[in-house]
Design an enzyme around this catalytic site. Sequence first.
Site, mmCIF file in Angstrom:
data_model
loop_
_atom_site.group_PDB
_atom_site.id
_atom_site.type_symbol
_atom_site.label_atom_id
_atom_site.label_comp_id
_atom_site.label_asym_id
_atom_site.label_seq_id
_atom_site.Cartn_x
_atom_site.Cartn_y
_atom_site.Cartn_z
ATOM 1 N N LYS A 72 -13.945 21.258 -1.180
ATOM 2 C CA LYS A 72 -14.663 21.773 0.009
ATOM 3 C C LYS A 72 -14.905 19.986 0.397
ATOM 4 C CE LYS A 72 -17.559 24.921 -2.191
ATOM 5 N NZ LYS A 72 -18.922 25.326 -2.175
ATOM 6 N N LYS A 131 -5.837 37.386 -6.893
ATOM 7 C CA LYS A 131 -7.316 38.706 -6.860
ATOM 8 C C LYS A 131 -6.994 38.746 -5.835
ATOM 9 C CE LYS A 131 -8.756 35.816 -9.690
ATOM 10 N NZ LYS A 131 -10.556 35.459 -10.231
ATOM 11 N N LYS A 163 -12.710 37.063 -1.032
ATOM 12 C CA LYS A 163 -13.563 36.858 -0.093
ATOM 13 C C LYS A 163 -12.932 36.437 1.550
ATOM 14 C CE LYS A 163 -18.383 37.491 -1.554
ATOM 15 N NZ LYS A 163 -19.381 36.561 -1.708
#
Length: 332
Positions: free
Chosen positions: A113, A195, A198
């Site tokens: 992050k 996969k 989001k």
Amino acid sequence: MSKEIVVSGIRSTGYLHLGNYFGAMRNYVKMQDDYNCYFFVADYHSLTTHPDPKDLKANVFRVAAENIACGLDPQKVALYAQSDVPEIPELYLMLNMLAYKGELEKVPTFKEKARNQPDNINAGLLTYPVLMAADILIHRAVKVPVGKDQEQHLEMARNFAQRFASRYGAFFPEPVPFNFGSNLIKVPSLDGEGKMSKSENANATIYLADEDDLIRKKIMKAKTDSGPTEPNAEMPPYIENIFLLMELVSQADTLQFFRDAYNACTIRYGDMKKQLAEDMVAFVAPIRQRASSLQNDEALLRKILKDGAERARESASQTISEARRLIGINYY
Ligand code: TRP
């Protein structure tokens, strides 16, 4: 015998998708009868990226509604917003005194992050695992359903529990990851790579809020080829993915029909995708409709969250008074 305590946090950013459903929500639903479950929307965690205040409530309510629409029963589990339980930040503060800068800086999710948002490496980001530990330890949970990417955070929660024990006396059980590892279901994305997710590639991900026609469009666009040229051939990954998705939402005999057709080299991918699209619509539409009617019933959602918070605070306040006593904050 009293039921074991399970805690899990649901991120409040982004729309829930099929991967969340099969990876997390369906497991929550299975647990709700056999465990004492505390499931919450992690809205404090989301503040690390400074979301627009105008969006916060809608996000929290949407995630709660989507979880209920997937089968979570607020009568059985305590479903609440993290920010409705002030004991959590209180425990977070206590645990922060037992968490070291060096170890926090080494956490891979922090490093990632920090790399992604170099202008906003705030202390909340650094202490994200401490808040997460507080979420869990506040109910003295023993089991935490989390994905692989969260296991290190969980290990830190165990470390903080141990440190608390060695300084103030044994109190918190050490929480362990629950369930996801063994029957982990991978929900492949529609572009043949990775996969469903989001944040990346919305076109290759089916969201629980997608309208029927959008679902059809996304599935019809999935990559295929001209079909196998010899019987019982190995499947290329993008074809295997279509079969995997069919396995999740279609009837067993439908799946078998297309498997046989594949093995006999008579498969027509257009037909297969049409079938998958219809089965997917039949699967997603009722969830979307339930979620949307719940979102329109704000009074009901508010009541559910308030009631959940009340139950969560009952457990949390007991933990906090004992933690305060152990630390020596018992003045009166
Ligand atoms: N960090 C988790 C995630 O990104 C969400 C979360 C916050 C959580 N607090 C938690 C999960 C406590 C389990 C227990 O998915």
